[in-house]
Structures are given as structure tokens and as C-alpha cells.
Design an enzyme around this catalytic site. Sequence first.
Site, mmCIF file in Angstrom:
data_model
loop_
_atom_site.group_PDB
_atom_site.id
_atom_site.type_symbol
_atom_site.label_atom_id
_atom_site.label_comp_id
_atom_site.label_asym_id
_atom_site.label_seq_id
_atom_site.Cartn_x
_atom_site.Cartn_y
_atom_site.Cartn_z
ATOM 1 N N HIS A 4 33.403 42.553 20.925
ATOM 2 C CA HIS A 4 33.783 43.525 22.569
ATOM 3 C C HIS A 4 34.283 44.762 22.294
ATOM 4 O O HIS A 4 34.091 45.381 22.891
ATOM 5 C CB HIS A 4 33.450 42.675 23.574
ATOM 6 C CG HIS A 4 32.567 41.552 24.297
ATOM 7 N ND1 HIS A 4 31.259 42.747 24.948
ATOM 8 C CD2 HIS A 4 32.575 41.106 25.062
ATOM 9 C CE1 HIS A 4 30.090 41.569 24.736
ATOM 10 N NE2 HIS A 4 30.951 40.354 24.928
ATOM 11 N N GLU A 57 26.625 41.619 24.642
ATOM 12 C CA GLU A 57 26.727 39.856 25.089
ATOM 13 C C GLU A 57 25.866 39.664 23.466
ATOM 14 O O GLU A 57 26.062 38.771 22.404
ATOM 15 C CB GLU A 57 26.141 38.776 26.185
ATOM 16 C CG GLU A 57 27.044 39.424 27.207
ATOM 17 C CD GLU A 57 28.547 39.073 26.722
ATOM 18 O OE1 GLU A 57 28.614 37.421 26.275
ATOM 19 O OE2 GLU A 57 29.233 39.453 27.448
ATOM 20 N N HIS A 99 33.576 36.065 18.718
ATOM 21 C CA HIS A 99 33.100 37.576 20.260
ATOM 22 C C HIS A 99 33.574 38.135 20.789
ATOM 23 O O HIS A 99 33.366 39.673 21.447
ATOM 24 C CB HIS A 99 32.221 36.179 21.527
ATOM 25 C CG HIS A 99 31.524 37.072 22.304
ATOM 26 N ND1 HIS A 99 30.094 36.588 21.820
ATOM 27 C CD2 HIS A 99 31.920 37.440 23.456
ATOM 28 C CE1 HIS A 99 29.911 37.444 23.833
ATOM 29 N NE2 HIS A 99 30.850 37.913 23.889
ATOM 30 N N GLU A 100 34.908 37.972 21.370
ATOM 31 C CA GLU A 100 35.810 38.832 22.329
ATOM 32 C C GLU A 100 36.688 40.516 21.430
ATOM 33 O O GLU A 100 36.210 41.868 22.101
ATOM 34 C CB GLU A 100 37.116 38.107 22.435
ATOM 35 C CG GLU A 100 36.592 36.982 24.342
ATOM 36 C CD GLU A 100 35.339 37.727 25.214
ATOM 37 O OE1 GLU A 100 35.042 38.663 25.580
ATOM 38 O OE2 GLU A 100 34.650 36.475 25.678
#
Length: 268
Positions: free
Chosen positions: A133, A191, A129-130
Amino acid sequence: MKLTTHSKKITLAAAIILLVGCSASPTGRTQFVALPDSQLDQMGEESFTTMKQEIPTSNDTQLRQQVQCVADALIAILPDKYRTQDWEVVLFDDKQVNAFALPGYKIGIYTGLLSVAKNQSQLAAVVGHEIAHVIARHGNERVSTQMATSQALALGYQLSGEDSAQKTAIFQALGIGVQVGIILPFSRTHESEADLLGLEYMAKAGFDPRESVALWRNMAAAGSSKTPELLSTHPSHDTRIEDLQTNMPANLAIYDTLISRQKQAKCY
């Protein structure tokens, strides 16, 4: 009070702002990016350096190796453009259940997160997920959006006549509307996009994508903010789980193929 006298000028200025820096995210979503990536990368690197000076890093060698192994496995499946970057992943010794990403290929994980991410695949869901980003340039997009909306409101204020209490009240209301109607939804979009990109990354790296759902169930059980989703920068846990489950079949097929070839991830 009518604010239409200079509407053509305001519309033209807004159009100029919005036409600068349009691009597409890895999912094909149109995004607004107005600043050079090099500038955001430098800002991210400086912020990360400051954090490392102010927050202690974990001295648990085993935990640090586990986190690095998961990160390395995910980075290894990225396109060359991103795989060859100088990624830095740091485990901070802090009880908060959180992680973050900064432009410049910087990722921070707090040790408190490891109480909720209970296995390598759940940790991979967070790290993926990071990573998403960073790759999707969400930091640049958010700064660009905030800058553009602030400039548009400021320009509108200057072109809308004499100062008055009514005018001030109107623009204060517009500011709230921008925050709720533009800035926060953009953050929730980021997100959700990072969740789905991270799901793809973890499956391709040989981590069980089903554990992404388990992670968010753990998060919900651990307790979270009661802020309504409308007023939050993050989707609700239920929304995230639903989106992950909707996108699960294709990613599970990727993972099952790797299992059949005995290429699943083995970090701990």
C-alpha cells in the site's frame, strides 16, 4: 431537467483534473496522483504519532520481535529507493483483527491479528500487503481521487443552472454513483494490487506464499462483514483467494528456489 448547457465547460474542467498527476503503480496500472508525496507523508506521520498516543502498544517483547523480524525480512528485499526509508512498524495492543499502512512508511499491526495470522508466513502476507500500500502510493491515489471527484461534482453543480429540488436530487444521485462507481472500486483495486505485490514480496523474502491463501481462509472462518462486494472497499475473501491462487505458480517457484539454497525466512 437538461444539464447540457455548460457541458463543454464541465468536460474541459474534468479533463484538466484528470490529466494532472497521472502515473503508474508498481504493477504498471495507470493511477491518478495529484498531491505531493511529501504532503501525504507528513499527514501519515502525524496520524501515526496521534495513534501511538491514543492506542497502547504491546508490551510483549517476543511478539514485537517476531513482527519486526517479519517486517525487516520483507523490507530487505525491496528496491533501494524503498529499502533505505525509515520504516516504522508498531504492534498495537488491541483485539481487533486488523492492520494498516500510512504514507510516510508507517505500518500498524493489532495484536488481535496474530490470532488469525498463525505463523510467520501468514503474518508476512499481511505485512507485505501493507508495505505494498505504501510503495504503490495508494493513500495519495485515494485522496486525489476523492478530491477530484468532489471538485468535479461541485463544479458541475455550479455550472448547471438555478437551484431546484430536482437539481439537488440529481446531484445527490450522482454523488452516490461516484461513490459506488469510482471510489469503492478504486479501493478494491488497491486491496487486490496490494495482495499481489505482497505475495511477491513474501516469496522473495523467503516466506511460503501458499500461506497467504491460508490466511484469508482463516479470516473467512473468523467471520467478517456481510456487506456485498459491490458496496465494500475490500474484495470478498473468495475473490482474494482466487486472485492469489492465480498468481501463485511464479511466486512459489521463487520460494522453492530459496528453499533449495536454504535461504527461507526464519523469524519464529
